[in-house]
Design an enzyme around this catalytic site. Structure first.
Site, mmCIF file in Angstrom:
data_model
loop_
_atom_site.group_PDB
_atom_site.id
_atom_site.type_symbol
_atom_site.label_atom_id
_atom_site.label_comp_id
_atom_site.label_asym_id
_atom_site.label_seq_id
_atom_site.Cartn_x
_atom_site.Cartn_y
_atom_site.Cartn_z
ATOM 1 N N THR A 56 28.663 33.497 26.870
ATOM 2 C CA THR A 56 29.841 34.252 27.355
ATOM 3 C C THR A 56 30.593 32.821 27.372
ATOM 4 O OG1 THR A 56 29.040 33.456 29.631
ATOM 5 C CG2 THR A 56 28.572 35.468 28.877
ATOM 6 N N ILE A 102 29.234 38.616 31.652
ATOM 7 C CA ILE A 102 28.860 39.997 31.799
ATOM 8 C C ILE A 102 30.097 40.868 32.808
ATOM 9 C CG2 ILE A 102 27.135 40.381 33.193
ATOM 10 C CD1 ILE A 102 26.118 37.240 32.154
ATOM 11 N N ASN A 134 30.709 38.418 40.805
ATOM 12 C CA ASN A 134 30.126 38.267 39.720
ATOM 13 C C ASN A 134 30.976 37.377 39.253
ATOM 14 O OD1 ASN A 134 28.740 38.539 36.592
ATOM 15 N ND2 ASN A 134 31.164 38.348 36.453
ATOM 16 N N ARG A 163 45.505 37.811 32.653
ATOM 17 C CA ARG A 163 44.356 37.982 32.799
ATOM 18 C C ARG A 163 44.098 39.455 33.289
ATOM 19 N NH1 ARG A 163 40.245 33.903 31.506
ATOM 20 N NH2 ARG A 163 39.546 34.780 32.361
ATOM 21 N N TYR A 200 26.385 23.513 40.471
ATOM 22 C CA TYR A 200 26.452 24.344 40.078
ATOM 23 C C TYR A 200 25.374 25.058 40.798
ATOM 24 C CZ TYR A 200 25.791 29.198 37.621
ATOM 25 O OH TYR A 200 25.856 29.911 36.563
ATOM 26 N N ASP A 253 43.310 34.715 43.029
ATOM 27 C CA ASP A 253 42.182 33.462 42.427
ATOM 28 C C ASP A 253 41.524 33.442 43.804
ATOM 29 O OD1 ASP A 253 41.981 30.734 42.014
ATOM 30 O OD2 ASP A 253 43.813 30.055 41.055
ATOM 31 N N VAL A 276 23.172 33.416 28.101
ATOM 32 C CA VAL A 276 23.954 34.537 26.898
ATOM 33 C C VAL A 276 24.907 33.543 26.706
ATOM 34 C CG1 VAL A 276 22.865 36.600 28.067
ATOM 35 C CG2 VAL A 276 25.489 36.109 29.697
ATOM 36 N N LYS A 333 24.240 28.678 43.478
ATOM 37 C CA LYS A 333 23.471 29.050 43.036
ATOM 38 C C LYS A 333 22.818 30.024 44.100
ATOM 39 C CE LYS A 333 26.416 30.683 40.966
ATOM 40 N NZ LYS A 333 27.289 31.884 40.887
#
Length: 255
Positions: free
Chosen positions: A182, A13, A81, A37, A148, A55, A180, A152
């Site tokens: 990803t 995203i 993000n 990356r 996780y 990192d 989504v 969040k």
């Protein structure tokens, strides 16, 4: 032209929103975990102003990333993000700093960056998830937890804590982008990248109804939503800030 910095924008995203913003003529600074990356991110978003490398599982590298970001002209918008710990990115790793990698990337890194980077001129966003509804606001053993959902919830708490401290100076919000397709969401996710990327891009430039969101709002691609009730607990917000300070050695500016 709006200046925007997006962490975790080498794919997913973050990168999709960066493409939209760059194509609209805005100045976007990307972020990637390593040099390889970063190179592929720059190739994917050729109009990006720069790609910063760091990192976020490393406290030292996160601090260095903040220093590099501060060498650039001020940002109007900052989007935290980057995230790991769900689906294909699930992690049970303990970092060299002796903390959970999930906590380091999802909770501690956005805290450190918020404290050390120059405050954006207009907008700050913490990327959350509907998984935060299953999070535990008790904050027990959070530096070692691989949950996780907990991290969040922390992101919503951080957004609310900084919103409360900064008042109306800037708009500070948190977002659930949807499930989504990803690397994190996986191939079975029902949603495509287009909608959350465009909603995030619109928010980043203060477009439409999103520009009028009250600071401290949690929202989705459909608009404002009620967050986990624990996210509004001021005592727990302050406890989270204290834990992050103790672990990182970085305090909130001005207190």
């Amino acid at each position: 032209m709006v200046r925007i910095f997006i962490t975790g924008s080498s794919d997913g995203i973050g990168q999709a929103a960066a493409k939209v913003l760059s194509e609209q003529g805005h100045s976007v600074v990307l972020h990637a975990r390593n040099a390889d990356r970063a190179a592929s991110a720059q190739e994917a978003v050729p109009g990006a102003e720069a790609v910063l490398v760091g990192d976020l599982s490393s406290i030292a590298e996160t601090k260095a990333l903040a220093e590099e970001a501060n060498k650039l002209p001020p940002f109007d918008t900052v989007i935290h993000n980057a995230g790991i710990g769900y689906g294909a990115t699930a992690s049970q790793e303990i970092t060299a700093d002796k903390i959970s990698a999930v906590f380091a990337v999802n909770t501690l890194a956005p805290y450190i960056l918020t404290c050390l980077m120059h405050k954006p001129k207009a907008r700050l966003l913490y990327m959350s998830s509907d998984s935060h509804y299953g999070g535990d606001e008790s904050l027990r053993n959070i530096t070692q937890s691989h949950s996780y959902g907990n991290t969040k919830l922390h992101d919503v708490m951080l957004a609310n804590a900084f919103s409360r401290r900064w008042g109306n100076a800037i708009q500070v919000v948190s977002m659930h982008p949807g499930w989504v397709r990803t690397k994190m969401g996986g191939v079975m996710a029902p949603g495509a990248l287009d909608r959350p990327a465009r909603v995030l891009a619109d928010w980043a430039i203060g477009k439409g109804d999103l520009a009028r969101l009250k600071s401290g709002t949690f929202f989705t691609t459909s608009g404002p939503e009620s967050a986990h009730p624990g996210a509004d607990n001021v005592q727990k917000q302050e406890e989270l800030l204290r834990i992050c300070k103790e672990v990182s050695g970085v305090g909130v500016p001005g207190g």
